[in-house]
Design an enzyme around this catalytic site. Structure first.
Site, PDB file in Angstrom:
ATOM      1  N   GLN A   2       0.850  -1.199   0.000  1.00 39.54           N
ATOM      2  CA  GLN A   2       0.000   0.000   0.000  1.00 39.54           C
ATOM      3  C   GLN A   2       0.885   1.248   0.000  1.00 39.54           C
ATOM      4  O   GLN A   2       0.394   2.355  -0.122  1.00 39.54           O
ATOM      5  CB  GLN A   2      -0.888   0.014   1.254  1.00 39.54           C
ATOM      6  CG  GLN A   2      -1.826  -1.162   1.356  1.00 39.54           C
ATOM      7  CD  GLN A   2      -2.472  -1.236   2.742  1.00 39.54           C
ATOM      8  OE1 GLN A   2      -3.501  -0.621   2.974  1.00 39.54           O
ATOM      9  NE2 GLN A   2      -1.879  -1.984   3.646  1.00 39.54           N
ATOM     10  N   HIS A  21      -1.459   1.371  -4.276  1.00 39.96           N
ATOM     11  CA  HIS A  21      -1.930   2.747  -4.067  1.00 39.96           C
ATOM     12  C   HIS A  21      -1.126   3.773  -4.865  1.00 39.96           C
ATOM     13  O   HIS A  21      -1.217   4.976  -4.597  1.00 39.96           O
ATOM     14  CB  HIS A  21      -1.900   3.099  -2.564  1.00 39.96           C
ATOM     15  CG  HIS A  21      -2.980   2.398  -1.776  1.00 39.96           C
ATOM     16  ND1 HIS A  21      -3.022   2.385  -0.407  1.00 39.96           N
ATOM     17  CD2 HIS A  21      -4.061   1.688  -2.181  1.00 39.96           C
ATOM     18  CE1 HIS A  21      -4.080   1.687   0.010  1.00 39.96           C
ATOM     19  NE2 HIS A  21      -4.724   1.257  -1.053  1.00 39.96           N
ATOM     20  N   THR A  32       0.464  -2.712   8.908  1.00 38.78           N
ATOM     21  CA  THR A  32      -0.733  -2.055   8.379  1.00 38.78           C
ATOM     22  C   THR A  32      -1.864  -2.150   9.393  1.00 38.78           C
ATOM     23  O   THR A  32      -2.048  -3.189  10.023  1.00 38.78           O
ATOM     24  CB  THR A  32      -1.146  -2.624   6.998  1.00 38.78           C
ATOM     25  OG1 THR A  32      -2.375  -2.013   6.594  1.00 38.78           O
ATOM     26  CG2 THR A  32      -1.293  -4.131   6.985  1.00 38.78           C
ATOM     27  N   GLU A  54       1.939  -3.130  17.029  1.00 45.75           N
ATOM     28  CA  GLU A  54       0.934  -3.293  18.089  1.00 45.75           C
ATOM     29  C   GLU A  54      -0.268  -3.996  17.475  1.00 45.75           C
ATOM     30  O   GLU A  54      -0.412  -3.998  16.252  1.00 45.75           O
ATOM     31  CB  GLU A  54       0.525  -1.921  18.648  1.00 45.75           C
ATOM     32  CG  GLU A  54      -0.089  -1.040  17.584  1.00 45.75           C
ATOM     33  CD  GLU A  54      -0.075   0.446  17.936  1.00 45.75           C
ATOM     34  OE1 GLU A  54       0.491   0.814  18.964  1.00 45.75           O
ATOM     35  OE2 GLU A  54      -0.656   1.204  17.153  1.00 45.75           O
TER      36      GLU A  54
HETATM   37  C1  BJW Z   1       4.576  -0.791  12.565  1.00 50.49           C
HETATM   38  C2  BJW Z   1       5.786  -0.141  12.757  1.00 50.49           C
HETATM   39  C3  BJW Z   1       6.929  -0.925  12.627  1.00 50.49           C
HETATM   40  C4  BJW Z   1       4.258   1.317  12.989  1.00 50.49           C
HETATM   41  N1  BJW Z   1       6.811  -2.215  12.327  1.00 50.49           N
HETATM   42  N2  BJW Z   1       4.487  -2.092  12.303  1.00 50.49           N
HETATM   43  C5  BJW Z   1     -15.473  -1.088   2.305  1.00 50.49           C
HETATM   44  C6  BJW Z   1     -15.962  -0.672   3.533  1.00 50.49           C
HETATM   45  C7  BJW Z   1     -15.865   0.659   3.918  1.00 50.49           C
HETATM   46  C8  BJW Z   1     -15.264   1.606   3.099  1.00 50.49           C
HETATM   47  C9  BJW Z   1     -14.768   1.202   1.899  1.00 50.49           C
HETATM   48  C10 BJW Z   1     -14.890  -0.119   1.507  1.00 50.49           C
HETATM   49  N3  BJW Z   1     -14.317  -0.239   0.281  1.00 50.49           N
HETATM   50  C11 BJW Z   1     -13.831   0.967  -0.085  1.00 50.49           C
HETATM   51  C12 BJW Z   1     -14.102   1.871   0.875  1.00 50.49           C
HETATM   52  C13 BJW Z   1     -13.729   3.318   0.862  1.00 50.49           C
HETATM   53  C14 BJW Z   1     -12.269   3.565   1.161  1.00 50.49           C
HETATM   54  C15 BJW Z   1     -11.928   3.003   2.540  1.00 50.49           C
HETATM   55  O1  BJW Z   1     -11.307   1.960   2.681  1.00 50.49           O
HETATM   56  N4  BJW Z   1     -12.271   3.729   3.576  1.00 50.49           N
HETATM   57  C16 BJW Z   1     -11.904   3.295   4.935  1.00 50.49           C
HETATM   58  C17 BJW Z   1     -11.298   4.447   5.684  1.00 50.49           C
HETATM   59  C18 BJW Z   1     -13.097   2.654   5.605  1.00 50.49           C
HETATM   60  N5  BJW Z   1     -11.408   2.981   0.142  1.00 50.49           N
HETATM   61  C19 BJW Z   1     -11.176   3.613  -0.980  1.00 50.49           C
HETATM   62  O2  BJW Z   1     -11.667   4.698  -1.235  1.00 50.49           O
HETATM   63  C20 BJW Z   1     -10.267   2.905  -1.986  1.00 50.49           C
HETATM   64  N6  BJW Z   1     -10.945   2.912  -3.224  1.00 50.49           N
HETATM   65  C21 BJW Z   1     -11.934   2.038  -3.505  1.00 50.49           C
HETATM   66  O3  BJW Z   1     -12.128   1.048  -2.821  1.00 50.49           O
HETATM   67  O4  BJW Z   1     -12.677   2.376  -4.597  1.00 50.49           O
HETATM   68  C22 BJW Z   1     -13.965   1.750  -4.722  1.00 50.49           C
HETATM   69  C23 BJW Z   1     -14.918   2.342  -3.677  1.00 50.49           C
HETATM   70  C24 BJW Z   1     -14.899   3.686  -3.398  1.00 50.49           C
HETATM   71  C25 BJW Z   1     -15.765   4.211  -2.428  1.00 50.49           C
HETATM   72  C26 BJW Z   1     -16.641   3.361  -1.740  1.00 50.49           C
HETATM   73  C27 BJW Z   1     -16.640   1.998  -2.024  1.00 50.49           C
HETATM   74  C28 BJW Z   1     -15.785   1.483  -3.021  1.00 50.49           C
HETATM   75  C29 BJW Z   1      -8.988   3.693  -2.187  1.00 50.49           C
HETATM   76  C30 BJW Z   1      -8.155   3.715  -0.973  1.00 50.49           C
HETATM   77  C31 BJW Z   1      -6.910   4.559  -1.220  1.00 50.49           C
HETATM   78  C32 BJW Z   1      -6.158   4.784   0.079  1.00 50.49           C
HETATM   79  N7  BJW Z   1      -5.164   5.727  -0.126  1.00 50.49           N
HETATM   80  C33 BJW Z   1      -4.300   6.095   1.006  1.00 50.49           C
HETATM   81  C34 BJW Z   1      -3.743   7.469   0.677  1.00 50.49           C
HETATM   82  C35 BJW Z   1      -2.644   7.378  -0.279  1.00 50.49           C
HETATM   83  C36 BJW Z   1      -2.092   8.695  -0.288  1.00 50.49           C
HETATM   84  C37 BJW Z   1      -0.715   8.813   0.121  1.00 50.49           C
HETATM   85  O5  BJW Z   1       0.019   7.915   0.538  1.00 50.49           O
HETATM   86  O6  BJW Z   1      -0.436   9.944  -0.006  1.00 50.49           O
HETATM   87  O7  BJW Z   1      -3.285   5.116   1.179  1.00 50.49           O
HETATM   88  S1  BJW Z   1      -5.067   6.170   2.586  1.00 50.49           S
HETATM   89  C38 BJW Z   1      -3.670   5.679   3.497  1.00 50.49           C
HETATM   90  O8  BJW Z   1      -4.075   4.501   4.235  1.00 50.49           O
HETATM   91  C39 BJW Z   1      -2.627   5.246   2.456  1.00 50.49           C
HETATM   92  C40 BJW Z   1      -2.219   3.907   2.996  1.00 50.49           C
HETATM   93  O9  BJW Z   1      -1.675   3.113   1.963  1.00 50.49           O
HETATM   94  C41 BJW Z   1      -3.490   3.359   3.592  1.00 50.49           C
HETATM   95  C42 BJW Z   1      -3.302   2.267   4.584  1.00 50.49           C
HETATM   96  O10 BJW Z   1      -2.659   2.725   5.742  1.00 50.49           O
HETATM   97  P1  BJW Z   1      -1.618   1.786   6.473  1.00 50.49           P
HETATM   98  O11 BJW Z   1      -0.497   1.478   5.569  1.00 50.49           O
HETATM   99  O12 BJW Z   1      -2.326   0.648   7.080  1.00 50.49           O
HETATM  100  O13 BJW Z   1      -1.037   2.793   7.590  1.00 50.49           O
HETATM  101  P2  BJW Z   1      -1.556   3.104   9.055  1.00 50.49           P
HETATM  102  O14 BJW Z   1      -0.877   4.344   9.505  1.00 50.49           O
HETATM  103  O15 BJW Z   1      -3.024   3.067   9.135  1.00 50.49           O
HETATM  104  O16 BJW Z   1      -1.038   1.851   9.913  1.00 50.49           O
HETATM  105  C43 BJW Z   1       0.351   1.600  10.112  1.00 50.49           C
HETATM  106  C44 BJW Z   1       0.469   0.406  11.064  1.00 50.49           C
HETATM  107  O17 BJW Z   1       1.849   0.104  11.186  1.00 50.49           O
HETATM  108  C45 BJW Z   1      -0.054   0.694  12.472  1.00 50.49           C
HETATM  109  O18 BJW Z   1      -0.904  -0.372  12.877  1.00 50.49           O
HETATM  110  C46 BJW Z   1       1.208   0.729  13.338  1.00 50.49           C
HETATM  111  O19 BJW Z   1       1.031   0.185  14.642  1.00 50.49           O
HETATM  112  C47 BJW Z   1       2.146  -0.143  12.554  1.00 50.49           C
HETATM  113  N8  BJW Z   1       3.556   0.169  12.737  1.00 50.49           N
HETATM  114  N9  BJW Z   1       5.490   1.192  13.041  1.00 50.49           N
HETATM  115  C48 BJW Z   1       5.560  -2.768  12.192  1.00 50.49           C
HETATM  116  N10 BJW Z   1       8.141  -0.362  12.801  1.00 50.49           N
END
Ligand code: BJW
Length: 248
Positions: free
Chosen positions: A98, A116, A194, A221
Site C-alpha cells: 500500500q 496505491h 498495516t 501493536e
Molecule cells: C509498525 C511499525 C513498525 C508502525 N513495524 N508495524 C469497504 C468498507 C468501507 C469503506 C470502503 C470499503 N471499500 C472501499 C471503501 C472506501 C475507502 C476506505 O477503505 N475507507 C476506509 C477508511 C473505511 N477505500 C477507498 O476509497 C479505496 N478505493 C476504492 O475502494 O474504490 C472503490 C470504492 C470507493 C468508495 C466506496 C466503495 C468502493 C482507495 C483507498 C486509497 C487509500 N489511499 C491512502 C492514501 C494514499 C495517499 C498517500 O500515501 O499519499 O493510502 S489512505 C492511506 O491509508 C494510504 C495507505 O496506503 C493506507 C493504509 O494505511 P496503512 O499502511 O495501514 O497505515 P496506518 O498508519 O493506518 O497503519 C500503520 C500500522 O503500522 C499501524 O498499525 C502501526 O502500529 C504499525 N507500525 N510502526 C511494524 N516499525
C-alpha cells in the site's frame, strides 16, 4: 521477537501485504498514529479528488514535501528481508504494497504490486496519458501542466500518481493478486505494518482465508483486525522480518 519462523518448504507460496509500518524504521511517518501524517494534514483535503479540485496547490505542497522526505530515506532490514524471500521463492512470491514511497523497489523487490500508486510518478488529471516518472517538487511556482494536453490546445493539470480515497485501484493490480491467491499450492498470507483500516487491502486477509491460506500479521501493536489472523507477531518489522522469514 518471533519464536516462530514461516515454513515455506515444498511448493508453498507467500503473498505479502505491506503498509506504512514497514517504512517507519526508515523514517517515513505512518498515517494514523499520534503524530502521523493524517494528524497534521486533513485526509479529505490532500488525498481525495475533491481536495485536488478545490486546491491543487495545497495537494502539490503536501506531495512535494513527501517526495523530498522519501528521497532522503533508505530501505531498512524489513524491506531487505522481503527481497531475500523473493529471491528464494521466485514465482512463489508476490508482494502487494500500500506504500507509495518506492522503498521496496529501491531495496530490490521486483515481484511487486504498488496498489496505491507511486509517489515518484505523476499523471494528467484530465487526459489518459500514461503515468510517468517524476521526481520534481512543485511549490511556490506555477502548477505543473500536461505537455500532451498543451500540444492539443487544452490545459491539463498534472497530479500525483496516487490512489486517493474514493478512487478505484488499478483492476490489473487486483487481478494479479487474485490470480496469485487462486493457485493450488499451499498459500501463506503475511501482512506487515498495516492497521487494516483501508479497503480493498483490508479485505485481502479474509479473501486469503477463503482460499485456505495460513495467515500471519507482523505489526508494532495489535490493530483492530488482529483477530482475523491465525498468527500475530508483535514488534517492529525491521527486527521481526529478518528472523521470521527463512533464507536459502
Ligand atoms: C509498525 C511499525 C513498525 C508502525 N513495524 N508495524 C469497504 C468498507 C468501507 C469503506 C470502503 C470499503 N471499500 C472501499 C471503501 C472506501 C475507502 C476506505 O477503505 N475507507 C476506509 C477508511 C473505511 N477505500 C477507498 O476509497 C479505496 N478505493 C476504492 O475502494 O474504490 C472503490 C470504492 C470507493 C468508495 C466506496 C466503495 C468502493 C482507495 C483507498 C486509497 C487509500 N489511499 C491512502 C492514501 C494514499 C495517499 C498517500 O500515501 O499519499 O493510502 S489512505 C492511506 O491509508 C494510504 C495507505 O496506503 C493506507 C493504509 O494505511 P496503512 O499502511 O495501514 O497505515 P496506518 O498508519 O493506518 O497503519 C500503520 C500500522 O503500522 C499501524 O498499525 C502501526 O502500529 C504499525 N507500525 N510502526 C511494524 N516499525
Amino acid at each position: 521477537m518471533p519464536r516462530e519462523r514461516l515454513r515455506l518448504g515444498g511448493n508453498a507460496r507467500l503473498l505479502v501485504l505491506t503498509g506504512a509500518g514497514v517504512s517507519a524504521e526508515s523514517g517515513i511517518p505512518t498515517f494514523r498514529a499520534a503524530g502521523g501524517l493524517w494528524e497534521s494534514h486533513p485526509i479529505e483535503k490532500v488525498a481525495s479528488p475533491e481536495g485536488f479540485r478545490e486546491d491543487p496547490e495545497r495537494v502539490w505542497r503536501f506531495y512535494s514535501e513527501r517526495r523530498r522526505k522519501a528521497r532522503a530515506c533508505e530501505p531498512n532490514p524489513g524491506h531487505r528481508a522481503l527481497v531475500a524471500a523473493e529471491e528464494r521463492l521466485q514465482h512463489r512470491f508476490l508482494l502487494a504494497t500500500q506504500n507509495v514511497d518506492g522503498l521496496h523497489r529501491r531495496a530490490g523487490s521486483r515481484r511487486l504490486v504498488e496498489i496505491h500508486g507511486n509517489l515518484f510518478q505523476s499523471r494528467c488529471a484530465h487526459c489518459d496519458r500514461a503515468p510517468f516518472d517524476d521526481e520534481r517538487t512543485y511549490e511556490g511556482e506555477a502548477l505543473p501542466l500536461c505537455d500532451a494536453c498543451e500540444a492539443a490546445g487544452r490545459m491539463g493539470l498534472l497530479r500525483p500518481h496516487i490512489v486517493w480515497f474514493g478512487e478505484l485501484l488499478d483492476p490489473a493490480h487486483l487481478q494479479r493478486i487474485d490470480a496469485f491467491m487462486q493457485g493450488n499450492e499451499r498459500l501463506v498470507f503475511l501482512a506487515v505494518g498495516t492497521s487494516g483500516s483501508v479497503y480493498p487491502a483490508a479485505g485481502f486477509v479474509s479473501a486469503a482465508r477463503r482460499m485456505g491460506a495460513e495467515t500471519w500479521l507482523v505489526n508494532a501493536e495489535p490493530p483492530d483486525n488482529v483477530g482475523l489472523f491465525e498468527h500475530f507477531v508483535e514488534g517492529p518489522s525491521g527486527q521481526v522480518l529478518p528472523e521470521l522469514l527463512p533464507l536459502g
